[in-house]
Design an enzyme around this catalytic site. Sequence first.
Site, PDB file in Angstrom:
ATOM      1  N   SER A 124     -30.434   4.140  20.365  1.00 24.88           N
ATOM      2  CA  SER A 124     -31.460   3.237  20.872  1.00 24.88           C
ATOM      3  C   SER A 124     -32.810   3.589  20.259  1.00 24.88           C
ATOM      4  O   SER A 124     -33.093   4.761  19.965  1.00 24.88           O
ATOM      5  CB  SER A 124     -31.535   3.418  22.391  1.00 24.88           C
ATOM      6  OG  SER A 124     -32.673   2.796  22.925  1.00 24.88           O
ATOM      7  N   TYR A 149     -31.853   8.686  30.530  1.00 22.48           N
ATOM      8  CA  TYR A 149     -31.030   7.802  29.695  1.00 22.48           C
ATOM      9  C   TYR A 149     -31.384   8.009  28.215  1.00 22.48           C
ATOM     10  O   TYR A 149     -30.513   8.237  27.374  1.00 22.48           O
ATOM     11  CB  TYR A 149     -31.224   6.324  30.084  1.00 22.48           C
ATOM     12  CG  TYR A 149     -30.705   5.403  29.012  1.00 22.48           C
ATOM     13  CD1 TYR A 149     -29.336   5.231  28.824  1.00 22.48           C
ATOM     14  CD2 TYR A 149     -31.583   4.736  28.146  1.00 22.48           C
ATOM     15  CE1 TYR A 149     -28.853   4.425  27.798  1.00 22.48           C
ATOM     16  CE2 TYR A 149     -31.109   3.936  27.125  1.00 22.48           C
ATOM     17  CZ  TYR A 149     -29.741   3.775  26.955  1.00 22.48           C
ATOM     18  OH  TYR A 149     -29.270   2.988  25.931  1.00 22.48           O
ATOM     19  N   LYS A 153     -29.280   9.732  24.644  1.00 23.30           N
ATOM     20  CA  LYS A 153     -29.126   9.190  23.284  1.00 23.30           C
ATOM     21  C   LYS A 153     -29.607  10.210  22.246  1.00 23.30           C
ATOM     22  O   LYS A 153     -28.988  10.422  21.215  1.00 23.30           O
ATOM     23  CB  LYS A 153     -29.893   7.874  23.138  1.00 23.30           C
ATOM     24  CG  LYS A 153     -29.360   6.747  24.006  1.00 23.30           C
ATOM     25  CD  LYS A 153     -27.960   6.334  23.595  1.00 23.30           C
ATOM     26  CE  LYS A 153     -27.359   5.297  24.510  1.00 23.30           C
ATOM     27  NZ  LYS A 153     -25.926   5.049  24.287  1.00 23.30           N
TER      28      LYS A 153
HETATM   29  P1  NAD Z   1     -22.825  -2.474  29.065  1.00 24.85           P
HETATM   30  O1  NAD Z   1     -23.029  -1.705  30.320  1.00 24.85           O
HETATM   31  O2  NAD Z   1     -22.713  -3.960  29.151  1.00 24.85           O
HETATM   32  O3  NAD Z   1     -21.520  -1.925  28.311  1.00 24.85           O
HETATM   33  C1  NAD Z   1     -21.095  -0.594  28.405  1.00 24.85           C
HETATM   34  C2  NAD Z   1     -19.585  -0.603  28.694  1.00 24.85           C
HETATM   35  O4  NAD Z   1     -19.120   0.737  28.778  1.00 24.85           O
HETATM   36  C3  NAD Z   1     -19.249  -1.279  30.030  1.00 24.85           C
HETATM   37  O5  NAD Z   1     -18.190  -2.198  29.818  1.00 24.85           O
HETATM   38  C4  NAD Z   1     -18.812  -0.123  30.920  1.00 24.85           C
HETATM   39  O6  NAD Z   1     -17.849  -0.527  31.866  1.00 24.85           O
HETATM   40  C5  NAD Z   1     -18.270   0.860  29.898  1.00 24.85           C
HETATM   41  N1  NAD Z   1     -18.328   2.265  30.300  1.00 24.85           N
HETATM   42  C6  NAD Z   1     -19.380   2.955  30.813  1.00 24.85           C
HETATM   43  N2  NAD Z   1     -19.038   4.229  31.035  1.00 24.85           N
HETATM   44  C7  NAD Z   1     -17.748   4.361  30.644  1.00 24.85           C
HETATM   45  C8  NAD Z   1     -16.825   5.445  30.639  1.00 24.85           C
HETATM   46  N3  NAD Z   1     -17.169   6.648  31.095  1.00 24.85           N
HETATM   47  N4  NAD Z   1     -15.583   5.232  30.176  1.00 24.85           N
HETATM   48  C9  NAD Z   1     -15.204   4.009  29.734  1.00 24.85           C
HETATM   49  N5  NAD Z   1     -16.022   2.944  29.728  1.00 24.85           N
HETATM   50  C10 NAD Z   1     -17.283   3.115  30.178  1.00 24.85           C
HETATM   51  O7  NAD Z   1     -23.973  -2.062  28.058  1.00 24.85           O
HETATM   52  P2  NAD Z   1     -24.387  -2.684  26.643  1.00 24.85           P
HETATM   53  O8  NAD Z   1     -25.712  -3.322  26.806  1.00 24.85           O
HETATM   54  O9  NAD Z   1     -23.268  -3.451  26.071  1.00 24.85           O
HETATM   55  O10 NAD Z   1     -24.623  -1.344  25.838  1.00 24.85           O
HETATM   56  C11 NAD Z   1     -23.612  -0.768  25.024  1.00 24.85           C
HETATM   57  C12 NAD Z   1     -24.123   0.543  24.462  1.00 24.85           C
HETATM   58  O11 NAD Z   1     -25.312   0.285  23.711  1.00 24.85           O
HETATM   59  C13 NAD Z   1     -24.507   1.583  25.502  1.00 24.85           C
HETATM   60  O12 NAD Z   1     -24.150   2.856  25.026  1.00 24.85           O
HETATM   61  C14 NAD Z   1     -26.013   1.451  25.596  1.00 24.85           C
HETATM   62  O13 NAD Z   1     -26.616   2.633  26.004  1.00 24.85           O
HETATM   63  C15 NAD Z   1     -26.363   1.125  24.162  1.00 24.85           C
HETATM   64  N6  NAD Z   1     -27.650   0.423  24.018  1.00 24.85           N
HETATM   65  C16 NAD Z   1     -27.856  -0.726  24.723  1.00 24.85           C
HETATM   66  C17 NAD Z   1     -29.077  -1.400  24.603  1.00 24.85           C
HETATM   67  C18 NAD Z   1     -29.374  -2.636  25.407  1.00 24.85           C
HETATM   68  O14 NAD Z   1     -30.542  -2.991  25.542  1.00 24.85           O
HETATM   69  N7  NAD Z   1     -28.370  -3.341  25.943  1.00 24.85           N
HETATM   70  C19 NAD Z   1     -30.070  -0.884  23.754  1.00 24.85           C
HETATM   71  C20 NAD Z   1     -29.813   0.288  23.040  1.00 24.85           C
HETATM   72  C21 NAD Z   1     -28.586   0.930  23.186  1.00 24.85           C
HETATM   73  C1  WQD Z   2     -39.300  -5.392  27.532  1.00 19.90           C
HETATM   74  C2  WQD Z   2     -40.771  -5.707  27.833  1.00 19.90           C
HETATM   75  C3  WQD Z   2     -41.595  -4.580  29.796  1.00 19.90           C
HETATM   76  C4  WQD Z   2     -39.039  -6.665  32.680  1.00 19.90           C
HETATM   77  C5  WQD Z   2     -35.127  -1.058  27.457  1.00 19.90           C
HETATM   78  C6  WQD Z   2     -34.746   0.407  27.389  1.00 19.90           C
HETATM   79  C7  WQD Z   2     -34.286   0.738  25.995  1.00 19.90           C
HETATM   80  C8  WQD Z   2     -33.161  -0.207  25.583  1.00 19.90           C
HETATM   81  C9  WQD Z   2     -33.598  -1.631  25.689  1.00 19.90           C
HETATM   82  C10 WQD Z   2     -30.983   0.468  26.376  1.00 19.90           C
HETATM   83  C11 WQD Z   2     -41.588  -4.481  28.275  1.00 19.90           C
HETATM   84  C12 WQD Z   2     -41.587  -6.078  30.001  1.00 19.90           C
HETATM   85  C13 WQD Z   2     -39.650  -6.220  31.527  1.00 19.90           C
HETATM   86  C14 WQD Z   2     -39.779  -7.426  33.609  1.00 19.90           C
HETATM   87  C15 WQD Z   2     -41.690  -7.266  32.153  1.00 19.90           C
HETATM   88  N1  WQD Z   2     -32.050  -0.135  26.486  1.00 19.90           N
HETATM   89  N2  WQD Z   2     -40.949  -6.525  31.268  1.00 19.90           N
HETATM   90  N3  WQD Z   2     -41.078  -7.704  33.300  1.00 19.90           N
HETATM   91  O1  WQD Z   2     -38.133  -1.372  28.172  1.00 19.90           O
HETATM   92  O2  WQD Z   2     -38.297  -2.304  25.811  1.00 19.90           O
HETATM   93  O3  WQD Z   2     -36.208  -1.297  26.572  1.00 19.90           O
HETATM   94  O4  WQD Z   2     -34.030  -1.880  27.026  1.00 19.90           O
HETATM   95  O5  WQD Z   2     -30.685   1.226  25.541  1.00 19.90           O
HETATM   96  O6  WQD Z   2     -33.854   2.052  25.999  1.00 19.90           O
HETATM   97  O7  WQD Z   2     -35.878   1.193  27.728  1.00 19.90           O
HETATM   98  O8  WQD Z   2     -36.856  -3.473  27.497  1.00 19.90           O
HETATM   99  O9  WQD Z   2     -36.427  -5.661  28.514  1.00 19.90           O
HETATM  100  O10 WQD Z   2     -36.935  -3.697  30.020  1.00 19.90           O
HETATM  101  O11 WQD Z   2     -38.742  -4.670  28.619  1.00 19.90           O
HETATM  102  O12 WQD Z   2     -42.860  -7.555  31.942  1.00 19.90           O
HETATM  103  O13 WQD Z   2     -39.284  -7.834  34.671  1.00 19.90           O
HETATM  104  O14 WQD Z   2     -40.798  -6.611  28.957  1.00 19.90           O
HETATM  105  O15 WQD Z   2     -42.703  -4.004  30.403  1.00 19.90           O
HETATM  106  O16 WQD Z   2     -42.875  -4.651  27.765  1.00 19.90           O
HETATM  107  P1  WQD Z   2     -37.506  -2.051  27.042  1.00 19.90           P
HETATM  108  P2  WQD Z   2     -37.167  -4.400  28.734  1.00 19.90           P
END
Ligand code: NAD
Ligand code: WQD
Length: 336
Positions: A124, A149, A153
């Site tokens: 991330s 969290y 990562k």
């Molecule tokens: P998500 O929660 O929709 O998907 C994660 C999946 O992993 C889910 O289906 C959950 O059931 C499964 N899971 C969790 N723990 C598990 C375990 N111990 N064993 C087996 N399955 C398990 O999340 P997402 O948004 O699809 O994110 C996928 C990956 O990308 C995550 O590692 C997340 O941290 C990373 N990521 C997401 C974002 C974002 O904004 N969505 C941003 C950066 C990184």
């Molecule tokens: C985006 C912008 C908020 C909600 C997060 C995690 C990051 C990654 C992606 C998993 C910011 C603003 C948000 C609301 C708002 N996740 N906001 N009102 O914080 O950039 O990233 O998701 O890996 O690790 O930190 O994303 O969508 O929460 O926020 O004003 O109700 O929207 O302040 O500026 P963020 P976000």
Amino acid sequence: MSILITGGAGYIGSHTCVELLKANYDIVVYDNYSNSQPESLARVKELAGKDFPIYEGDIRDTKRLAEVFNVEKIDAVIHFAGLKAVGESCVKPLEYYDNNIGGTVKLLQIMRNAGCKRIVFSSSATVYGSENEVPFNENMKVGGTTNPYGTTKLYIETILKDLYSSDNTWSISILRYFNPIGAHESGRIGENPNGIPNNLMPFIAQVAVGKRPVLSVFGNDYETKDGTGVRDYIHVVDLADGHVKAVTRLLTKTGLDIYNLGTGIGYSVLDIVKTFEKVNNIEIPIQIAPRRAGDIAVCYADAQKAKVELGWTAQRNLDDMCRDTWNWQKNNPDGY
Ligand code: NAD
Ligand code: WQD
């Protein structure tokens, strides 16, 4: 070639499964459904018109996971499984360290024992912390994460680097996602958060569908063009395509590579609200609220490395992201 997808039932995983199947990869999904439903995978099969094996299991369950490697021929792993709620991670740090870090270590041990040494990892942009200047590039110093969290990562990236130093026959691709939003254009799969959404776009979508009355904008006094936070939003299907490109590269070379997956463009919270309103012709009521703890003002990628080395660039713009989010939400107001 067959790819194991941990967390394949989740938001990014399900979209990646569709793109991998389209690219003619075989896939095997492993998920404990802690944050997803089997229905997402039924829809992946429907969209791709293909079947694939699904194992319900936890990555920390070494017996179950090892069984998958015994039964299936796995050439590489795309590792999405993990917990991802920033706020929850501050309340339950041990659960996050156990699931994300403990689970990844177990997965890597089982892969090594099975002789499968190719992995794509979901990292991330949060690993860039709050001290770097935008645009963030892969050579910058990482660290200074503001929540458990993000720290998971950061630590997993370190574990992968140590693993590669100890054995350079591994092929490791660390993908640093910026802000994934949007949904498959069919509206059949999309993001399905539990409870009150933490992230901006799912919250807007729930206001649009009438589930929440108003969007709180967290801070309008940042040093940005309109005072609201700026992020690099990327369409989830573009992100999925980045995984196809990354895993394809892994299959032909060893090494450890890190790639930003973002568009390189920063949009403010108000840009997102206005674009969502314009594209979908829906009004989104907003109220200005205090800054959210741990937020930085601006975050966007330098996306050149993925372009040069993976041949990947995002194809979809903010209009597409807003239109596809709404298409998913209005067709699935209660998720799956
Ligand atoms: P998500 O929660 O929709 O998907 C994660 C999946 O992993 C889910 O289906 C959950 O059931 C499964 N899971 C969790 N723990 C598990 C375990 N111990 N064993 C087996 N399955 C398990 O999340 P997402 O948004 O699809 O994110 C996928 C990956 O990308 C995550 O590692 C997340 O941290 C990373 N990521 C997401 C974002 C974002 O904004 N969505 C941003 C950066 C990184
Ligand atoms: C985006 C912008 C908020 C909600 C997060 C995690 C990051 C990654 C992606 C998993 C910011 C603003 C948000 C609301 C708002 N996740 N906001 N009102 O914080 O950039 O990233 O998701 O890996 O690790 O930190 O994303 O969508 O929460 O926020 O004003 O109700 O929207 O302040 O500026 P963020 P976000």
